[in-house]
Enzyme design. Structure first.
Site, short mmCIF file in Angstrom:
data_model
loop_
_atom_site.label_atom_id
_atom_site.label_comp_id
_atom_site.label_asym_id
_atom_site.label_seq_id
_atom_site.Cartn_x
_atom_site.Cartn_y
_atom_site.Cartn_z
CG HIS A 1 33.28 15.67 4.07
ND1 HIS A 1 34.39 15.58 4.88
CD2 HIS A 1 32.59 16.75 4.51
CE1 HIS A 1 34.37 16.54 5.77
NE2 HIS A 1 33.29 17.27 5.57
CD GLU B 1 36.27 15.67 0.92
OE1 GLU B 1 36.56 14.63 1.53
OE2 GLU B 1 36.80 16.78 1.17
NE ARG C 1 35.80 20.02 3.48
CZ ARG C 1 36.29 19.08 4.31
NH1 ARG C 1 36.66 17.91 3.82
NH2 ARG C 1 36.38 19.31 5.60
CD GLU D 1 35.43 11.40 3.68
OE1 GLU D 1 35.59 12.24 4.60
OE2 GLU D 1 36.15 11.36 2.68
CD GLU E 1 34.31 10.07 8.76
OE1 GLU E 1 34.86 9.65 7.72
OE2 GLU E 1 34.43 11.25 9.16
CD GLU F 1 31.93 14.33 10.32
OE1 GLU F 1 33.10 14.61 10.02
OE2 GLU F 1 31.07 15.20 10.58
NE ARG G 1 40.33 17.61 5.68
CZ ARG G 1 41.41 17.02 5.19
NH1 ARG G 1 42.46 17.76 4.86
NH2 ARG G 1 41.45 15.71 5.01
CG ASP H 1 -1.77 1.23 1.35
OD1 ASP H 1 -1.80 2.04 0.40
OD2 ASP H 1 -2.40 1.41 2.41
CD GLU I 1 35.32 13.59 12.21
OE1 GLU I 1 35.69 14.69 12.69
OE2 GLU I 1 35.75 13.17 11.12
#
Length: 468
Positions: free
Chosen positions: A269, A357, A359, A130, A220, A132, A339, A51, A213
């Site tokens: 990330h 990557e 972020r 990645e 992580e 966390e 970063r 359903d 972390e």
């Protein structure tokens, strides 16, 4: 694993039940369990009716019949059930036409992979998330007409340095922004994370590491990259295992992006690359050894970043993480190793490891939709040769105010993300990967969340305004 392999495993391993799983638009796993002796070749070929009107954001009650088609390649033995149970991920189909249901997230992911091949840009998209998460010992919250409150606590939390515990306070715990990477006894979750990672490995997941972390109570585990739909399946298993192992330890794991104030939030990330004919297409001789296509891919993501936020950062809580000062990548810029921007190009030893990557995503995202949207933005960048401009090889957090003002940002709220998605969704519709009906249905769910959030008084408003 083929259908015959799946049936052989059921027989050889004395499987009692088959747990049929699918993902709803918000990204939550749903399931129904059938006796294993009901699962044969006809069952796998015909699918399982359910359903759809009972799933938020899907069918109306007058058109509710839907079909779950099992994917034998996704099966694994569930590690938490007392009776031996095989779990299998499903794609949702319309029973009358046997076409994929356009609002099914897993179907969207498969559409995205097919569109990549049809585009000529590549034939395989790899995703490496990645994700966390936080772990607490006690979680309490209430939302009522006269009371709005929440409280989280953990023995190893930074705020418990002077708390009197019945068993005593050992004093070893990470401070605020001090969780990266002290050994035990400061990091007291080593065995818990190890059990999580070992459980993943036992069911066939490809994993490689775990660690504490930066934030207090934040952790992580490492997933090894895979193809788009498969990796979205893996991330669903990742969340499932983390939450259930934590639960078995008497703890509570959450992928909420910002469950505590004053410390780093939780991100996801996403490392991405496109291959064609068995060769990486992101390696080249341009900036940071990237190819033109990799740069254009970055350009597409930066151009569509605010619309992408609707899928990569889909909770009102997401935007309590996306603020400056907590390692949050809010600036739409790219760089190698740096970063502090939205896009980073990680250092790689070989062309095969060359990747991009993103972020800004967080793990409240539906992985099927988030990965698909990122890929669609990147393909749009490649097809239209959208160059990202010059790289920003400096700490963006320390830029002078006048220079910072010239760098565009991601969205500051879920409301803004919905408004941006409404204005900028054409790139998602290419190849019928997403449909307007799907996007509008998704937005309806999110507007409900926005209204609920915006219409509820917040405790901090009493602090700021009660005596005004």
């Amino acid at each position: 694993m083929s259908a015959s392999d799946m049936l052989k495993t059921i027989k050889d391993d004395d499987v009692e039940y088959v747990d049929i799983r699918f993902t709803d638009p918000r990204g939550k796993l749903q399931h129904v369990t059938v006796m294993a002796d009901q699962v044969d070749e006809d069952f796998i070929e015909s699918g399982f009716m359910f359903d759809g009107s009972s799933i938020a954001g899907w069918k109306t009650i007058d058109k509710s019949d839907m079909k779950l088609m099992l994917d034998p390649e996704s099966v694994y033995i569930d590690p938490f059930y007392a009776e031996k149970t095989m779990a299998v991920h499903c794609t949702v189909y319309e029973p009358d036409t046997m076409e994929r249901y356009e609002r099914d997230p897993r179907g969207t992911a498969r559409n995205a992979e097919e569109y990549l091949k049809a585009s000529g840009v590549g034939d395989t998209a790899y995703m490496g998330p990645e994700a966390e998460f936080f772990i607490f010992d006690n979680v309490r919250y209430q939302v009522g007409m006269n009371k709005v409150s929440y409280e989280v606590d953990a023995i190893d939390a930074a705020w418990n340095t002077d708390t009197e515990f019945e068993m005593g306070n050992m004093g070893h715990r990470p401070g605020i922004k001090g969780g990266y990477f002290p050994v035990n006894p400061v990091d007291d979750a080593q065995d818990l994370r190890s059990e999580m990672l070992s459980t993943m490995k036992r069911i066939g997941m490809k994993v490689d590491k775990h660690h504490h972390e930066v934030a207090s109570c934040q952790h992580e585990l490492g997933l090894i990259f895979s193809t788009l739909t498969k990796q979205a399946d893996e991330l669903q298993k990742y969340k499932y295992i983390i939450q259930n192992v934590a639960h078995a330890y008497g703890k509570s794991a959450t992928f909420m992006p910002k469950p505590i104030a004053g410390d780093n939030g939780t991100g996801m990330h996403v490392n991405m690359s496109i291959w064609k004919d068995g060769k990486p297409t992101f390696a080249g001789d341009k900036y940071a050894d990237l190819s033109d296509n990799a740069l254009y891919y970055i350009g597409g993501i930066l151009k569509h970043a605010k619309a992408l936020n609707a899928f990569t950062n889909p909770s009102t809580n997401s935007y309590k993480r996306l603020i400056p000062g907590f390692e949050a990548p809010v600036l739409r810029a790219y760089s190698a190793s740096n970063r502090s921007g939205c896009i980073r190009i990680p250092w790689a030893e070989s062309p095969k490891a060359k990747r991009v990557e993103a972020r800004f995503p967080d793990p409240s995202a539906n992985p099927y939709l988030a990965f698909s949207a990122l890929l669609m933005a990147g393909i749009d960048g490649i097809k239209n040769k959208i160059h990202p401009g010059e790289a920003m090889d400096k700490d963006l957090y320390d830029l002078p105010a006048e220079e910072l003002a010239g760098i565009p940002t991601v969205c500051a709220s879920l409301r803004e993300a919905m408004e941006e998605l409404e204005k900028d969704c054409e790139f998602l519709l290419a190849g019928d990967v997403f449909t307007m009906d799907q996007i509008e249905g998704y937005m309806d769910l999110k507007w409900d969340e926005i209204y609920a959030y915006e219409h509820c008084p917040h405790p901090i408003e009493f602090k700021m305004y009660y005596s005004c």
